[in-house]
Design a protein around this motif. Structure first.
Motif, PDB file in Angstrom:
ATOM      1  N   PRO A 359     -27.091  52.028  29.146  1.00  0.00           N
ATOM      2  CA  PRO A 359     -28.103  51.641  30.148  1.00  0.00           C
ATOM      3  C   PRO A 359     -27.853  52.266  31.526  1.00  0.00           C
ATOM      4  O   PRO A 359     -28.777  52.800  32.142  1.00  0.00           O
ATOM      5  N   GLN A 360     -26.607  52.219  32.011  1.00  0.00           N
ATOM      6  CA  GLN A 360     -26.330  52.782  33.326  1.00  0.00           C
ATOM      7  C   GLN A 360     -26.481  54.301  33.320  1.00  0.00           C
ATOM      8  O   GLN A 360     -26.932  54.890  34.309  1.00  0.00           O
ATOM      9  N   THR A 361     -26.123  54.930  32.208  1.00  0.00           N
ATOM     10  CA  THR A 361     -26.283  56.381  32.103  1.00  0.00           C
ATOM     11  C   THR A 361     -27.757  56.762  32.128  1.00  0.00           C
ATOM     12  O   THR A 361     -28.163  57.714  32.814  1.00  0.00           O
ATOM     13  N   LEU A 362     -28.563  56.021  31.385  1.00  0.00           N
ATOM     14  CA  LEU A 362     -29.996  56.282  31.363  1.00  0.00           C
ATOM     15  C   LEU A 362     -30.615  56.051  32.736  1.00  0.00           C
ATOM     16  O   LEU A 362     -31.465  56.830  33.194  1.00  0.00           O
ATOM     17  N   ALA A 363     -30.182  54.998  33.416  1.00  0.00           N
ATOM     18  CA  ALA A 363     -30.691  54.714  34.765  1.00  0.00           C
ATOM     19  C   ALA A 363     -30.303  55.826  35.738  1.00  0.00           C
ATOM     20  O   ALA A 363     -31.099  56.216  36.607  1.00  0.00           O
ATOM     21  N   LEU A 364     -29.075  56.350  35.606  1.00  0.00           N
ATOM     22  CA  LEU A 364     -28.649  57.456  36.464  1.00  0.00           C
ATOM     23  C   LEU A 364     -29.542  58.671  36.239  1.00  0.00           C
ATOM     24  O   LEU A 364     -29.984  59.322  37.196  1.00  0.00           O
ATOM     25  N   GLY A 365     -29.798  58.993  34.971  1.00  0.00           N
ATOM     26  CA  GLY A 365     -30.677  60.116  34.675  1.00  0.00           C
ATOM     27  C   GLY A 365     -32.051  59.940  35.289  1.00  0.00           C
ATOM     28  O   GLY A 365     -32.618  60.882  35.864  1.00  0.00           O
ATOM     29  N   ALA A 366     -32.596  58.725  35.190  1.00  0.00           N
ATOM     30  CA  ALA A 366     -33.920  58.454  35.761  1.00  0.00           C
ATOM     31  C   ALA A 366     -33.907  58.603  37.276  1.00  0.00           C
ATOM     32  O   ALA A 366     -34.851  59.137  37.878  1.00  0.00           O
ATOM     33  N   GLY A 367     -32.828  58.154  37.910  1.00  0.00           N
ATOM     34  CA  GLY A 367     -32.730  58.285  39.364  1.00  0.00           C
ATOM     35  C   GLY A 367     -32.660  59.746  39.800  1.00  0.00           C
ATOM     36  O   GLY A 367     -33.256  60.138  40.809  1.00  0.00           O
ATOM     37  N   ILE A 368     -31.938  60.565  39.027  1.00  0.00           N
ATOM     38  CA  ILE A 368     -31.853  61.989  39.353  1.00  0.00           C
ATOM     39  C   ILE A 368     -33.222  62.658  39.179  1.00  0.00           C
ATOM     40  O   ILE A 368     -33.621  63.512  39.986  1.00  0.00           O
ATOM     41  N   VAL A 369     -33.949  62.266  38.124  1.00  0.00           N
ATOM     42  CA  VAL A 369     -35.310  62.791  37.931  1.00  0.00           C
ATOM     43  C   VAL A 369     -36.181  62.457  39.136  1.00  0.00           C
ATOM     44  O   VAL A 369     -36.904  63.325  39.658  1.00  0.00           O
ATOM     45  N   ALA A 370     -36.121  61.211  39.593  1.00  0.00           N
ATOM     46  CA  ALA A 370     -36.918  60.807  40.753  1.00  0.00           C
ATOM     47  C   ALA A 370     -36.534  61.623  41.985  1.00  0.00           C
ATOM     48  O   ALA A 370     -37.402  62.069  42.753  1.00  0.00           O
ATOM     49  N   ALA A 371     -35.229  61.848  42.178  1.00  0.00           N
ATOM     50  CA  ALA A 371     -34.782  62.638  43.331  1.00  0.00           C
ATOM     51  C   ALA A 371     -35.298  64.071  43.247  1.00  0.00           C
ATOM     52  O   ALA A 371     -35.700  64.657  44.267  1.00  0.00           O
ATOM     53  N   GLY A 372     -35.305  64.633  42.050  1.00  0.00           N
ATOM     54  CA  GLY A 372     -35.817  65.989  41.886  1.00  0.00           C
ATOM     55  C   GLY A 372     -37.278  66.100  42.275  1.00  0.00           C
ATOM     56  O   GLY A 372     -37.696  67.085  42.909  1.00  0.00           O
ATOM     57  N   TRP A 373     -38.058  65.084  41.910  1.00  0.00           N
ATOM     58  CA  TRP A 373     -39.484  65.122  42.262  1.00  0.00           C
ATOM     59  C   TRP A 373     -39.705  64.923  43.758  1.00  0.00           C
ATOM     60  O   TRP A 373     -40.630  65.494  44.341  1.00  0.00           O
ATOM     61  N   VAL A 374     -38.846  64.145  44.400  1.00  0.00           N
ATOM     62  CA  VAL A 374     -38.944  64.009  45.862  1.00  0.00           C
ATOM     63  C   VAL A 374     -38.681  65.357  46.521  1.00  0.00           C
ATOM     64  O   VAL A 374     -39.363  65.751  47.490  1.00  0.00           O
ATOM     65  N   ILE A 375     -37.711  66.113  46.000  1.00  0.00           N
ATOM     66  CA  ILE A 375     -37.435  67.450  46.528  1.00  0.00           C
ATOM     67  C   ILE A 375     -38.661  68.343  46.352  1.00  0.00           C
ATOM     68  O   ILE A 375     -39.018  69.123  47.246  1.00  0.00           O
ATOM     69  N   ARG A 376     -39.330  68.223  45.184  1.00  0.00           N
ATOM     70  CA  ARG A 376     -40.532  69.025  44.952  1.00  0.00           C
ATOM     71  C   ARG A 376     -41.629  68.702  45.966  1.00  0.00           C
ATOM     72  O   ARG A 376     -42.403  69.582  46.359  1.00  0.00           O
TER      73      ARG A 376
END
Length: 496
Positions: A359-376
């Motif tokens: 669960p924490q690993t999946l949540a970390l991945g989701a947070g990184i995805v969100a950060a990538g889109w903010v950069i976009r």
């Protein structure tokens, strides 16, 4: 007194009792050498990669196909999605019943046959038939995950499963530059010849190297359930995929969506009364499974939006104020670092799962995805900024996709693992379909036009429209992270 059929809100992972099949599989694990395990992983992974390539490889050349065949060329994508939606859960269930390797061979065989049909065809009707046959190959990824979970040496299961799961994103990221390269140098039929050769090699490799799992449940095929599920999924996917052509105001769209809800409700009522259902809805209602599948929709949405929101963005003319006027090949290559990041971070995620939990690993991945889109959203002026942001999204997707099957496998009975992974893949694909429908609508909502000598010669989505799409993807990443963090840790009582 009647025992309640309501499934428990499981906190502890499922721990199936040892059976003769478990003992035989453990013997297979014990006698599997490192070299043999590498070969098994190679051919199953190659199958997953080629299947993922097949799903995305036509996206960059769709404009060329529309020039040759008109707007009906969109059915080359739609037919694949429809058959994939139907075949993934059904072949997953059949894999649990009659053998995961057997169904994996059937899936790869469908890929090969469909690719050959398209490689030699010039008629749109036959091309659609070939693409529809290819759709059945989508089940290869969940079947490969389930098969390797029973065959790999136990210390290699997590990394192997993570790698196969990540292939769903890796293949898509690699397929776009491959298609761009082929389109610029050869006829698009070459794409199908590549798939055909890779399909033959994969089929022979799995046939000769990969053994069958001893976990086979047997039983009878639920034909009524299969028909109801197929009808409901077709009525759901078709209007979403065709919404850009038909328009959201079309009566066809809403009639099909209403039909989808009606048929799927009937399917659920029928399955809950069966002793041997096609889909174990009681298992699907377990909290960790529900949460993981909802998060999968968010990940599928964000990943496919990256495909359509990167190549088209980069290829847009400089007159738009944001585009770089790049070629098809450059537009595809902008996604290559993303695919490589998914490939690299899948085994890293496996180690993170062992330390921090899925669960924490999946949540970390989701947070990184969100950060990538903010950069976009923020950085749009340079091509390298787009590539870096897309690579960040790839890192998060690779971590998230690697963690999903770990959660599914942990909370699913052994005899239902292939079906459960198939449904999880279906939820990811549904997220991609939503990205197509919603993303197309968002991008079409705000257009800029290229005017030369008072005449409009071209049009493209505005930068504002792209930023709205990126914002929706960032929210999808945040939602996925919040969802999976609600999964209780083992041993902790569920919240009321």
């Amino acid at each position: 007194m009647t025992e309640s059929t309501e499934p428990p809100d499981l906190v502890e992972p499922v721990a199936p009792l040892a059976t003769g099949a478990d003992v035989e599989d453990e013997e297979v694990r014990a006698h599997t050498s490192g070299a043999r395990a590498n070969l098994e992983l190679l051919f199953v992974g190659l199958g997953a990669l080629v299947v993922s390539l097949t799903q995305s490889v036509l996206v960059p050349v769709l404009g060329l196909l529309q020039r040759d065949f008109g707007s009906n060329a969109n059915w080359l994508l739609t037919s694949t999605l429809l058959v994939a939606a139907v075949s993934v859960p059904i072949l997953g269930r059949l894999g649990d019943m009659f053998g995961k390797r057997l169904m994996l061979l059937i899936s790869i065989g469908a890929l090969t046959v469909g690719s050959l049909v398209d490689a030699i065809s010039h008629d749109l009707g036959w091309l659609i038939v070939g693409r529809a046959i290819q759709g059945a190959s989508s089940a290869a990824i969940p079947l490969g995950i389930s098969l390797l979970a029973t065959l790999m040496p136990r210390e290699r299961v997590a990394a192997s499963v993570a790698l196969i799961s990540a292939m769903l994103g890796v293949g898509g990221s690699l397929g776009l530059p491959l298609a761009g390269f082929v389109a610029e140098h050869w006829d698009w039929h070459v794409l199908f010849w590549i798939n055909s050769v890779a399909g033959v090699l994969t089929f022979l490799g799995v046939l000769l190297v990969v053994p069958e799992s001893h976990h086979r449940e047997g039983g009878r095929v639920d034909l009524v359930g299969a028909v109801l599920l197929s009808g409901g999924l077709v009525c759901l996917i078709l209007p979403l995929e065709q919404s850009s052509q038909w328009g959201w105001g079309s009566a066809r769209v809403w009639l099909l969506l209403v039909a989808a809800v009606t048929i799927l409700v009937a399917f659920a009522a029928y399955e809950l009364r069966r002793d041997e259902p096609l889909v174990d809805l009681a298992a699907l209602r377990r909290r960790p499974i529900v949460t993981t599948n909802l998060a999968s929709i968010c990940f599928g949405f964000a990943l496919f939006a990256s495909f359509i929101g990167t190549s088209t963005f980069v290829e847009a003319g400089r007159w738009t104020g944001y585009g770089f006027g790049s070629s098809l090949l450059t537009g595809g290559l902008a996604l290559l670092p993303s695919g490589l990041a998914m490939l690299f971070f899948a085994p890293v995620a496996a180690r993170m799962i062992a330390v921090r939990g899925a669960p924490q690993t999946l949540a970390l991945g989701a947070g990184i995805v969100a950060a990538g889109w903010v950069i976009r959203i923020v950085l749009t002026s340079s091509l390298w900024e787009i590539i870096v942001a897309t690579a960040v999204i790839g890192i998060g997707t690779g971590i998230g996709y690697a963690a999903m099957p770990s959660l599914i496998n942990a909370y699913t009975p052994r005899h239902e693992i292939a079906a459960a992974n198939g449904l999880n893949t279906l939820f990811r694909s549904f997220g991609s379909t939503l990205a197509t429908a919603l993303g197309t609508s968002i991008l079409a909502s705000s257009l800029v036009h290229h005017v030369v000598d008072g005449q409009v010669v071209d049009g493209a989505p505005s930068l504002t429209a792209y930023r709205w799409l990126f914002a929706v993807c960032a929210l999808a990443g945040v939602l996925a992270a919040v969802l999976v963090l609600t999964i209780p840790k083992p041993g902790r009582p569920p919240s009321s």
